[in-house]
Scaffold this motif. Sequence first.
Motif, mmCIF file in Angstrom:
data_model
loop_
_atom_site.group_PDB
_atom_site.id
_atom_site.type_symbol
_atom_site.label_atom_id
_atom_site.label_comp_id
_atom_site.label_asym_id
_atom_site.label_seq_id
_atom_site.Cartn_x
_atom_site.Cartn_y
_atom_site.Cartn_z
ATOM 1 N N ALA A 110 57.852 22.064 32.613
ATOM 2 C CA ALA A 110 58.506 23.577 33.442
ATOM 3 C C ALA A 110 57.837 23.337 34.332
ATOM 4 N N ILE A 111 58.953 23.794 34.530
ATOM 5 C CA ILE A 111 59.463 24.589 36.338
ATOM 6 C C ILE A 111 58.574 26.409 36.946
ATOM 7 N N VAL A 112 57.524 26.568 37.614
ATOM 8 C CA VAL A 112 57.654 27.906 37.453
ATOM 9 C C VAL A 112 58.701 27.635 39.489
ATOM 10 N N HIS A 113 59.292 29.020 39.241
ATOM 11 C CA HIS A 113 59.894 28.674 40.991
ATOM 12 C C HIS A 113 58.717 30.766 41.592
ATOM 13 N N ALA A 114 59.746 29.743 42.792
ATOM 14 C CA ALA A 114 59.141 31.544 43.499
ATOM 15 C C ALA A 114 56.934 31.701 43.507
ATOM 16 N N ALA A 115 56.918 29.970 42.569
ATOM 17 C CA ALA A 115 55.572 31.049 42.740
ATOM 18 C C ALA A 115 54.393 30.477 44.082
ATOM 19 N N GLY A 116 53.168 31.113 44.632
ATOM 20 C CA GLY A 116 52.827 31.122 45.797
ATOM 21 C C GLY A 116 51.332 32.215 46.113
ATOM 22 N N SER A 117 51.061 31.953 46.716
ATOM 23 C CA SER A 117 49.879 32.589 47.469
ATOM 24 C C SER A 117 50.521 33.736 47.748
ATOM 25 N N PRO A 118 49.065 35.195 47.511
ATOM 26 C CA PRO A 118 49.346 36.730 48.092
ATOM 27 C C PRO A 118 48.805 35.970 49.556
ATOM 28 N N SER A 119 48.319 35.151 50.163
ATOM 29 C CA SER A 119 47.933 35.816 51.981
ATOM 30 C C SER A 119 49.008 35.146 52.488
ATOM 31 N N ILE A 120 49.020 35.540 53.712
ATOM 32 C CA ILE A 120 50.542 35.248 54.305
ATOM 33 C C ILE A 120 50.652 34.282 55.568
ATOM 34 N N GLU A 327 50.862 23.907 49.733
ATOM 35 C CA GLU A 327 50.084 25.776 50.646
ATOM 36 C C GLU A 327 50.838 26.034 50.153
ATOM 37 N N PHE A 328 51.891 26.710 50.926
ATOM 38 C CA PHE A 328 53.850 27.449 50.447
ATOM 39 C C PHE A 328 54.988 26.949 50.676
ATOM 40 N N GLY A 329 56.273 27.715 50.653
ATOM 41 C CA GLY A 329 57.267 27.315 51.128
ATOM 42 C C GLY A 329 57.709 27.247 52.446
ATOM 43 N N ARG A 330 59.182 26.670 52.291
ATOM 44 C CA ARG A 330 59.912 26.280 53.232
ATOM 45 C C ARG A 330 60.233 27.390 53.664
ATOM 46 N N THR A 331 60.905 27.976 55.061
ATOM 47 C CA THR A 331 61.600 28.875 55.495
ATOM 48 C C THR A 331 63.138 29.116 54.462
ATOM 49 N N ALA A 332 63.408 29.750 54.146
ATOM 50 C CA ALA A 332 65.266 29.716 53.549
ATOM 51 C C ALA A 332 66.440 29.521 54.309
ATOM 52 N N ARG A 333 66.247 29.676 55.736
ATOM 53 C CA ARG A 333 67.327 29.767 56.635
ATOM 54 C C ARG A 333 66.935 27.983 57.337
ATOM 55 N N GLN A 334 68.137 27.401 57.468
ATOM 56 C CA GLN A 334 67.337 25.819 58.078
ATOM 57 C C GLN A 334 67.443 26.615 59.491
ATOM 58 N N ASN A 335 66.376 25.504 60.297
ATOM 59 C CA ASN A 335 66.260 25.336 61.872
ATOM 60 C C ASN A 335 67.207 24.908 62.226
ATOM 61 N N GLY A 336 67.370 25.141 63.899
ATOM 62 C CA GLY A 336 68.092 24.427 64.751
ATOM 63 C C GLY A 336 68.036 22.622 64.911
ATOM 64 N N THR A 337 67.203 22.432 64.389
ATOM 65 C CA THR A 337 66.440 20.814 64.662
ATOM 66 C C THR A 337 66.892 19.826 62.780
ATOM 67 N N HIS A 344 56.897 30.645 52.336
ATOM 68 C CA HIS A 344 56.115 31.151 51.597
ATOM 69 C C HIS A 344 56.089 30.878 50.508
ATOM 70 N N ALA A 345 57.037 31.495 49.676
ATOM 71 C CA ALA A 345 57.321 30.736 47.562
ATOM 72 C C ALA A 345 57.332 29.574 47.724
ATOM 73 N N ASN A 346 57.344 29.039 46.627
ATOM 74 C CA ASN A 346 57.399 27.586 46.561
ATOM 75 C C ASN A 346 57.370 27.851 44.727
ATOM 76 N N GLU A 374 59.718 39.285 54.851
ATOM 77 C CA GLU A 374 59.626 39.178 56.429
ATOM 78 C C GLU A 374 60.876 38.218 56.576
ATOM 79 N N GLY A 375 62.105 39.049 56.260
ATOM 80 C CA GLY A 375 63.534 38.463 56.198
ATOM 81 C C GLY A 375 64.137 36.825 56.143
ATOM 82 N N ARG A 376 62.669 35.748 55.569
ATOM 83 C CA ARG A 376 63.134 34.357 56.323
ATOM 84 C C ARG A 376 62.736 33.065 55.113
ATOM 85 N N ASP A 377 61.855 34.059 54.682
ATOM 86 C CA ASP A 377 61.540 33.621 52.825
ATOM 87 C C ASP A 377 61.262 34.026 51.449
ATOM 88 N N LEU A 378 61.364 32.447 50.894
ATOM 89 C CA LEU A 378 61.539 33.606 49.401
ATOM 90 C C LEU A 378 60.380 33.959 49.122
#
Lengths: 422, 707
Positions: A110-120, A327-337, A344-346, A374-378
């Motif tokens: 099974a997969i749980v998507h958009a799971a993560g910690s309430p901590s920011i 521990e957390f996911g990664r930004t929805a957008r790719q960065n410059g590198t 946030h979510a993973n 915050e306009g940047r992650d899941l």
Amino acid sequence: MSGIRVTRRAFMRGGAMALVGTSAVPTFLQRAVLAEQTNAAATGRRLVVIFQRGAVDGLSMVVPYKESSYYQMRTSIAIQQQEVLELNGFFGLHPSLAAFKPLYDQGHLAIVHAAGSPSISRSHFDAQDFMESGTPDVKATTDGWLNRALQAEDLAAKRQHTAFRAMALGTQVPRTLQGTLPAIAVSSVADFAVGGKSKAAPGLNDAFEAMYDESSDSLLRGTGDETFEAVKMMKAANPAQYQPQNGAVYPTTAFGQSMKQIAQLLKANLGVEAAFTDIGGWDTHQNQGNTRGQLADRLKEFSDGIGAFWADMGQDAEHITLVTMSEFGRTARQNGTGGTDHGHANAMFVLGGHVKGGKVYGRWPGLAPEQLNEGRDLVVTTDFRAVLGEAAYRTLGARNLEVVFPGGQLQPQRFLNILPVG
Amino acid sequence: MGSGMTGILRAAIAGVVCVQLVVQPLGLEALGHKHMAGMTQAPASTQLQGDERILHALNRMSYGPRPGDVEAVRQMGLDKWFELQLHPEKIDNSALEARLAQYPALKLSEERLAEKFPTGPMIRAMYNGLQPLPTDSAERAIYTDVTYFYGESQKHRVPAPKDGDGNGMMPAQDDSEDGPGAREQVQALLALAPTERLQRILDTPPQQLLAMRKQMGVHRQQIVEGMTPEQRETLESLVNPRSVVVNDLLAATLVREIYSETQVQEVMTDFWLNHFNIYIKKNENTPYQLTAYERDVIAPHALGRFEDLLVATAKSTAMMSYLDNWESIGPDSMAARNGGAGRYAQAMAERAKTPEAKAQVQAIVARAPKGLNENYARELMELHTLGVNGGYTQKDVTEVAKVFTGWTIERPMKGGGFLFDERRHEPGTKLVLGKTIAEHGQTEGYEVLHMLATSPQTAKSICRKLAVRFVSDTPPQALVDRMAQSFLDSKGDMREVLRTMWSSPEFWGKDAYRAKVKTPLEYVVSAARAGQVDVKTPLPLVATLERLGMPLYGCMPPTGYYWRASDWVSTSALVTRMNFALALGANAIPGVTTDWAVLLREGSGEAASQQQKEQQLEALILDRPASDKTRAAVMQQAQTMTVAQAASRFQISPDTVPGMDNGGTAGKGQKREQRALQQIRPNAPPTDPQASVMAGLLIGSPDFQRR
């Protein structure tokens, strides 16, 4: 179902006898068998936890290929729709997770998507700490959730437990397993012995055993007894002779070998109830790659290791629940590198004989710019504690969830029901 | 009872002690316990006497006696020894200083460290053109090289290093191929004198160095041969600049604990480092901050006034970074209104030209602090001063957090020091523990620290912790109260508090004797001291501590390590302790050598029999007779063992004692450390295999697990 249990119990007894190969079964093995049986009577299951340290990119593992913003935000690192391993008409697996596909199709994964910690927190240090302690944003917690889960597991029954009850593969007992209940760290099954590979090892072992057995120091004598029992159990399991079953081929990496040793220890009936290991190298700020590249390589190692473990366990896999976390996911957008930054979510994977798999659990929050955290992650829609709490409750029988996740306010009726009730 | 009578009684008991000690010392302890039952006072019969007092004092107030230490203290007088230990400045410590000269990076300021040994983010910034190259020629060469290596690793998609270990510029794996002419070039290097050799390496273009890396790895020992410690570290910084800082920090800590003559100073330094805990893997800069923290913040105040120490920790980069206060911004401060990102980031943004550079600046700006951070405020009260349930509320935490807004780090990437940034400071009065703190910028913080440092609650909390470390897992309340009173009377003078403890009957009670189980740190260091080891490289000892669950500077939560037996007595740890003991006894820990034959000769001349040898080793290692069981097991083993068995080595293989691992418990860090361990030359075989085995068994025995 009950037929399987009977068979299994019979196998265990035979297995324990076979281990020593003599008519007299030593007490430590009797105890292991006993522990096994009482556990089988209660829940019969074991929990394996894998931590992906460094924050894996969940959007590359379980790809929301129907999201147009996914492709807009990830111009060079996205996994294309025709490349994913189809799951359910909306999500697909990264092609490097091929070992997971049959497990999903068979209903074990099974997969749980958009799971993560309430901590920011976006700090690896803090976020790992909060996840392992199981208390987001509380820094002073000194023990780990999995240790507390075992404590919460039917304390009234006062079952006999072996030294291997809570075990981590690695040099140190990780935060997740630290606490008042003794946990054991085994970095190499073959080397868990007094005197190592020295010719004199048996004699030295006996000398120490005599000192500690008869020590008038009650504290040290107790631990000494457990220690020499554990060493004997390990020796009886004869690690040098271990051959993976059912054609399982583990990756030759540290993670692959850890998974192999977990399988070995579980099969040896040492009384393992919870096992933990981790795999690093997920912090892909640069050159993450897409279907090929560093992330793809790591994912292959990850899924091949778990796939081999599943195959190797064979019929025993029935009683296992395996959960992965990061521990957390990664930004929805790719960065410059060509990479992604801390998000946030993973996505979490839950694998097991009783798991109601073949399904992606959780509410999908969307990837449109206005839907992002915050306009940047899941956005996190499932608290990671709900997933781990369900696993602890329904696998280990940890009924007091407030002990396992203090302040988490977990309630069984609000579980995702990835595992069956009871 | 008259005083004469007491004296006779005491002498009689001392006599009994001596006789029984030889026969069955552990039995006597049990007897002592019985006598204690129901007694509130501490009459002479429950007090330690004679050499037991000395051994007890050395086990508690030092990292354990070295051979000869008990005799030396007997000569000097126990009280005189302690008083001298309270004044470390009066003690000759030149032998230690000579050893510490091997770690020159320790003497550099945090700023110089950051310059000389750039961190991963700094190298990335340089690569992205956000930072200019330094002007100093040697440093310029190093920066040019590591920046180039970084670029190459990016081009060839070498997987990103693990977190907390973000640089490792020159790929250290030896699976690389030799470039053309590499062998000849390295041979030519080896023919040069050390200084010229280093200069030639620094002058070699990085492309060429990369081609030579396999050969340089093969000849690593010869390449550094004859170099000064500074030259060696300069060379090592080409491979991984940050690891020079990490290794020096960890090595020096163990070297001090093993070799320092100022043992009370060392024990107290460790006490405060643990009390004001910092986790070395918090971020890239932590090891740099810790070097300064140990040297400038903790050690100078270890035997000083508590308030001075508290203020020094509050202003330290290590603490501000570990508990996030440097990022805390008053919600109504000027900085909050301007969006948080500092002038430093703005200046960098102007320099960012490439997409990579812009991305790095963007990431820095995205991480910029946005509001109040309460971590430090909470732990300051809960862990550093008042204690858990110390009578403060969440409201107090928030108010204290406001007080400390603006306490930050100047140029954090470059090792700058404390800075009070008025723009980040929350305006207005604050109410802390019922007391109004008027708006007064930085002074508000000092006012709160003074209030906390002088609170009776703090005195109790600190003194209980001291008593747990030095007296018992469950110290008598009367002792804690007496120490706390001394704390308050002396305005937190640690010398006075320790003197009070020293002169308390509870400290010398027989029920306190050997009541403490050694923590892994105490076990490893006391074993090294008992065996008078010569530590060339402490890396394997560092690794042993990690394996035993007590890595140096490795406690993640701010609580620090606990000092109770229940936290350290565990199954897997016991196997590791025994294997460490056997390896140490057999001189099989690379870079950590010991010679029992020499110690035995120096001790009491040639032993006539196996039995005598064993008893001499007991005296050397335990400073008291072993228990009957232990002695019987050691003798049994010594008699049945063949010489070949005794001589067979206990390899400290990377599997048995893995090295420092950054981050996860499995993976790349471990492999790198395995390589590092393999690079240490193995020791010579033990000169007296039988004594080695006996010593190993004694160090691993229950007798050596307590102090």
